[in-house]
Enzyme design. Structure first.
Site, PDB file in Angstrom:
ATOM      1  N   HIS A 199       3.521   6.924   5.520  1.00 18.36           N
ATOM      2  CA  HIS A 199       2.300   7.617   5.945  1.00 18.36           C
ATOM      3  C   HIS A 199       1.453   6.866   6.965  1.00 18.36           C
ATOM      4  O   HIS A 199       0.722   7.483   7.733  1.00 18.36           O
ATOM      5  CB  HIS A 199       1.460   8.052   4.733  1.00 18.36           C
ATOM      6  CG  HIS A 199       0.587   6.989   4.150  1.00 18.36           C
ATOM      7  ND1 HIS A 199       1.018   6.123   3.191  1.00 18.36           N
ATOM      8  CD2 HIS A 199      -0.700   6.651   4.399  1.00 18.36           C
ATOM      9  CE1 HIS A 199       0.042   5.293   2.856  1.00 18.36           C
ATOM     10  NE2 HIS A 199      -1.018   5.587   3.589  1.00 18.36           N
TER      11      HIS A 199
ATOM     12  N   GLU B 185       0.445   5.733  12.620  1.00 21.24           N
ATOM     13  CA  GLU B 185      -0.920   5.342  12.946  1.00 21.24           C
ATOM     14  C   GLU B 185      -1.045   3.859  13.262  1.00 21.24           C
ATOM     15  O   GLU B 185      -1.754   3.472  14.180  1.00 21.24           O
ATOM     16  CB  GLU B 185      -1.831   5.689  11.765  1.00 21.24           C
ATOM     17  CG  GLU B 185      -3.226   6.013  12.230  1.00 21.24           C
ATOM     18  CD  GLU B 185      -4.214   5.943  11.097  1.00 21.24           C
ATOM     19  OE1 GLU B 185      -3.813   6.145   9.951  1.00 21.24           O
ATOM     20  OE2 GLU B 185      -5.385   5.663  11.393  1.00 21.24           O
ATOM     21  N   ASP B 186      -0.348   3.044  12.499  1.00 23.83           N
ATOM     22  CA  ASP B 186      -0.603   1.601  12.592  1.00 23.83           C
ATOM     23  C   ASP B 186       0.479   0.781  13.278  1.00 23.83           C
ATOM     24  O   ASP B 186       0.312  -0.418  13.466  1.00 23.83           O
ATOM     25  CB  ASP B 186      -0.822   1.020  11.180  1.00 23.83           C
ATOM     26  CG  ASP B 186      -2.062   1.585  10.528  1.00 23.83           C
ATOM     27  OD1 ASP B 186      -2.919   2.103  11.263  1.00 23.83           O
ATOM     28  OD2 ASP B 186      -2.168   1.542   9.292  1.00 23.83           O
TER      29      ASP B 186
ATOM     30  N   ASP C 159     -21.963  11.789 -26.918  1.00 22.70           N
ATOM     31  CA  ASP C 159     -20.527  11.982 -26.730  1.00 22.70           C
ATOM     32  C   ASP C 159     -19.915  10.939 -25.789  1.00 22.70           C
ATOM     33  O   ASP C 159     -19.203  11.274 -24.865  1.00 22.70           O
ATOM     34  CB  ASP C 159     -20.222  13.396 -26.238  1.00 22.70           C
ATOM     35  CG  ASP C 159     -21.021  13.766 -25.012  1.00 22.70           C
ATOM     36  OD1 ASP C 159     -21.896  12.974 -24.612  1.00 22.70           O
ATOM     37  OD2 ASP C 159     -20.762  14.838 -24.437  1.00 22.70           O
TER      38      ASP C 159
ATOM     39  N   HIS D   5       0.816  -1.223   0.000  1.00 21.86           N
ATOM     40  CA  HIS D   5       0.000   0.000   0.000  1.00 21.86           C
ATOM     41  C   HIS D   5       0.854   1.279   0.000  1.00 21.86           C
ATOM     42  O   HIS D   5       0.702   2.113  -0.897  1.00 21.86           O
ATOM     43  CB  HIS D   5      -0.992  -0.042   1.166  1.00 21.86           C
ATOM     44  CG  HIS D   5      -1.702   1.235   1.439  1.00 21.86           C
ATOM     45  ND1 HIS D   5      -2.584   1.802   0.540  1.00 21.86           N
ATOM     46  CD2 HIS D   5      -1.656   2.090   2.500  1.00 21.86           C
ATOM     47  CE1 HIS D   5      -3.050   2.939   1.049  1.00 21.86           C
ATOM     48  NE2 HIS D   5      -2.502   3.131   2.228  1.00 21.86           N
TER      49      HIS D   5
ATOM     50  N   ASP E 151      -3.385   8.365  -1.230  1.00 20.39           N
ATOM     51  CA  ASP E 151      -3.773   7.303  -0.307  1.00 20.39           C
ATOM     52  C   ASP E 151      -5.201   6.851  -0.600  1.00 20.39           C
ATOM     53  O   ASP E 151      -5.508   5.672  -0.707  1.00 20.39           O
ATOM     54  CB  ASP E 151      -3.645   7.857   1.121  1.00 20.39           C
ATOM     55  CG  ASP E 151      -3.990   6.838   2.195  1.00 20.39           C
ATOM     56  OD1 ASP E 151      -3.673   5.647   2.009  1.00 20.39           O
ATOM     57  OD2 ASP E 151      -4.581   7.242   3.223  1.00 20.39           O
TER      58      ASP E 151
HETATM   59 MN    MN Z   1      -2.905   4.584   3.864  1.00 19.48          MN
END
Ligand code: MN
Length: 747
Positions: free
Chosen positions: A86, A90-91, A272, A61, A152
């Site tokens: 990134h 957070e993780d 179109d 990712h 992201d």
């Molecule tokens: Mn992410």
């Protein structure tokens, strides 16, 4: 997982990393490569035990996000580093301090912003656009935060498949309402289209699949058409020695769907579905004239539609888009859009400002990209001074139970879905609500009952003379407004009852009845009311007047033998005496007929109907007309059709008159004309509903150039009522003419 598989994964990770590097090759300096490698190692290690919902290694990712940041958005090495890192804070167990220590302040600040944004999106509550925008501005001193977040989101949308359906919908909707408009705003056309298509796949799966399938089915035929359409253009451009490439761009699924909805047409009628694009290799100083040259060559071959010429070269779109569009008629009679642009314009169109600044000479000390980032920040910031414009792009609220509207000063109000101008007025202040006369929504006058939409800017017009009316309760949805209106009505009623009490006492005195509690109670019972206050109130509004009281008194005197029948039709007519002249053939004919049809209240049981052409009501002079299939029809003597019916079919005319002693309402129509005034509709409806026993069935008003014409259909009891109403309506500010529908106009 066994060793062989782990090995396989590791080599796949490296393969993906290398593909990222190859994308960076042209834009990133050699010395930055070390830093990127460092970030990659750091992230790969931090995420080593993590997997995506799909089961893939997590690091896929961040690598993908970094690739999008470079390839599709045009960011540089710091952004690549930040993209790779990134999700680390957070993780994983690493902290922001760790990031600062290893990668420095700049990277750390960006990661901080990204982490905070993620926090907001992870909450279960929906993100509203205004908050989103504020968040973008406050959290991102560095706009790279926003751009990496966009990358992201794009990758998360590409891999949305593996999330549970409920989450898919939330993410897809957020994307549709926040990220796609953001991408559009920033000029990332390709990202915007991809986000919209990906979101639609989840929000409207059936439609999406149907259109995809139809596109596939028609592909071969389309290609054949494109071949034959472009052949002569290619030839002509080559003859002129122009250096160009030509391609056909198929519309995105979501924009095809958008067109189908907007024009209410099937897939097959979207003309179109694709556009032909001519991309010129020409130096910047000559690109404009070259584009017009191509235009001239194309339109030599195919007839252009003059209404569809779009010159975004002379005046580029706000998001930087430059192109020359024309729509021409093909030999098979099909309209085809041809887009003409230079290579530079094409890149700007696809990649937005990122590409734009690449071509611009940077100021000393400021790189092209810095200038671009500054420009993006300006775009986002400028939205603040022009909130409405921004919200146009940025659909206001995500999920449908709330709307956000603005005061004239740009203050924000959140209201429940379905709220009206009147709700808004009450949300500002009780006084504003109570005195609300009407509103202006985006500078247009609207009635109190106008339902607001997100993004509306609402200005309330008040008058101190205005007070809450009972029917206002039908115009509001918020509990606050309802409560306030009810309280005000109660207060009004109390005040009016107070006045009514005085009037009643005075009148009783004249009738020589003492205002003892017993007598008052007798009156309450007599008029079948719940309490004395209701009696006072009815006296105050004139529902119980001199006549009713006199009748009551008489009844008391005669010991109740003559009971008063409340019969609105028994009152004196105000309709004015109709002149009987010899010239009046209708009357003459009627006179000659001895038998009179009595029109009673049991209309349903008798074989006659009231004609819809003139909607007769009790009190009208009427006649019956024997029809072949619909029994007897009752027309007004002044019905536009009367003369013809009388003269041609005199033998079928029956004399008729009203025989009513019960209250039945009849449908009648009024036509209104005048000057469009503030709160006009409101004033009309108020006037009508203030008239006792008149109900509106429907009301329709057309306004144009400051004048209005309207029709009101009413249930009404007799002509007296109607004439009272007409008189009152004529006094409403702005109304110049009131006439009954179906009445012969004097010529
Ligand atoms: Mn992410």
């Amino acid at each position: 997982m066994d060793k062989i598989e782990l090995e396989k994964e590791r080599s796949e990770i490296l393969k993906r990393y290398r593909s990222l590097l190859s994308v960076c090759r042209n834009t990133i300096k050699k010395e930055d490569r070390k830093l990127i490698r460092h970030a990659f190692d750091f992230a790969a290690n931090a995420h080593r035990d993590h997997r995506r919902k799909s089961g893939e290694p997590y690091i896929y990712h961040p690598i993908a996000v970094a690739k999008i940041a470079v390839e599709d958005i045009g960011l540089g090495s710091t952004s690549v580093v930040c993209s790779l890192l990134h999700d680390v804070v957070e993780d994983t167990d690493y902290t922001l301090e760790d990031i600062t220590e290893y990668f420095g302040e700049e990277v750390s600040r960006i990661i901080d912003g990204l982490t905070k944004i993620s926090d907001i999106f992870d909450q279960t509550t929906s993100v509203q656009a205004e908050n989103f925008r504020k968040m973008l501005l406050t959290l991102s001193d560095d706009v790279r935060v926003i751009l990496i977040k966009l990358a992201d989101r794009l990758h998360n949308m590409r891999t949305l498949e593996s999330l549970p359906p409920r989450k898919q919908l939330k993410v897809a909707n957020e994307t549709l309402y926040l990220f796609a408009p953001l991408a559009h705003r920033l000029g990332f056309h390709a990202i915007k289209s991809e986000l919209e298509d990906l979101a639609m796949k989840y929000t409207e799966p059936e439609v999406y699949q149907t259109i995809v399938q139809k596109l596939a089915e028609t592909k071969e035929e389309r290609n054949r058409f494109i071949q034959s359409f472009t052949r002569p253009i290619k030839q002509s451009l080559q003859n002129e020695n122009l250096d160009f490439s030509m391609l056909a761009r198929t519309k995105s699924v979501s924009s095809i769907w958008g067109k189908m909805k907007k024009k209410e047409i099937p897939f097959e009628e979207v003309y179109d579905i694709f556009a032909i694009r001519v991309i010129l290799k020409s130096p910047e100083y000559r690109e404009k004239s070259d584009c017009w040259k191509v235009y001239s060559l194309v339109t030599d071959i195919y007839q252009p539609n003059p209404d569809r010429l779009r010159d975004w070269i002379s005046t580029p779109k706000a998001n930087g888009y430059e192109s020359l569009h024309t729509t021409v008629m093909s030999r098979s009679g099909r309209w085809v859009e041809v887009q003409i642009r230079s290579e530079r314009m094409d890149e700007v169109a696809e990649k937005g400002y990122a590409a734009h600044w690449k071509y611009k000479e940077a100021k000393p000390g400021e790189s092209g990209i810095d200038k671009w980032l500054r420009r993006i920040r300006e775009i986002l910031k400028s939205a603040e001074s022009d909130a409405l414009d921004f919200i146009d792009d940025f659909k206001l609220n995500l999920f449908s139970d709330e709307i956000i509207v603005f005061t004239p000063k740009g203050e924000l109000r959140t209201l429940p879905m379905g709220s009206t101008a009147l709700d808004f007025a009450y949300s500002i202040h009780t006084q504003v609500g109570d005195n609300c006369l009407g509103a202006k929504v985006s500078h247009k006058l609207v009635p109190l009952s106008h339902a607001l939409k997100s993004g509306d800017q609402v200005e309330i017009i008040t008058s101190r003379k205005q007070h809450p009316k009972p029917d206002w309760l039908n115009y509001v949805t918020t509990a606050r407004a309802k409560g306030k209106i009810k309280a005000a009505l109660k207060e009004q009623r109390k005040k009016q009852a107070e006045e009514g009490k005085e009037i009643l006492f005075r009148k009783l005195k004249q009738l020589k009845i003492d205002n003892t509690p017993e007598n008052i109670q007798k009156l309450v019972d007599h008029f079948k009311l719940p309490a004395p206050i209701d009696l006072y109130y009815d006296v105050a509004i004139g529902k119980i007047g001199q006549k009713e009281l006199k009748a009551y008194a008489a009844e008391q005197e005669t010991g109740g033998i003559l009971s008063y029948i409340r019969n609105p039709f028994a009152r004196t007519r105000e309709a004015g005496p109709k002149k009987e002249t010899a010239k009046d053939p209708i009357r003459q004919q009627l006179k000659d007929k001895p038998d009179t049809l009595l029109i009673g209240d049991n209309l349903e049981n008798l074989s006659y109907t009231l004609s819809p052409c003139c909607n007769p009501i009790p009190g009208d002079d009427v006649f019956g007309f024997v029809t072949i299939q619909e029994g007897i029809k009752i027309h007004r003597n002044d019905c536009p059709n009367a003369m013809q019916l009388m003269s041609k079919y005199a033998y079928r005319v029956v004399k008729a008159k009203w025989m009513t002693n019960k209250s039945i309402a009849f449908l009648s129509g009024l036509r209104l004309k005048g000057i469009d005034e503030v709160g006009l509709l409101q004033n009309i409806t108020n006037t009508i509903s203030s008239e006792y026993n008149i109900n509106i069935r429907n009301i329709h008003i057309d306004t144009h150039d400051g004048t209005f014409e309207g029709e009101v259909m009413l249930y009404i009891y007799d002509t007296q009522h109607l004439n009272n109403l007409i008189k009152k309506l004529k006094k409403v500010k702005g109304i110049q003419k009131v006439s009954r529908i179906g009445k012969m106009e004097a010529v």
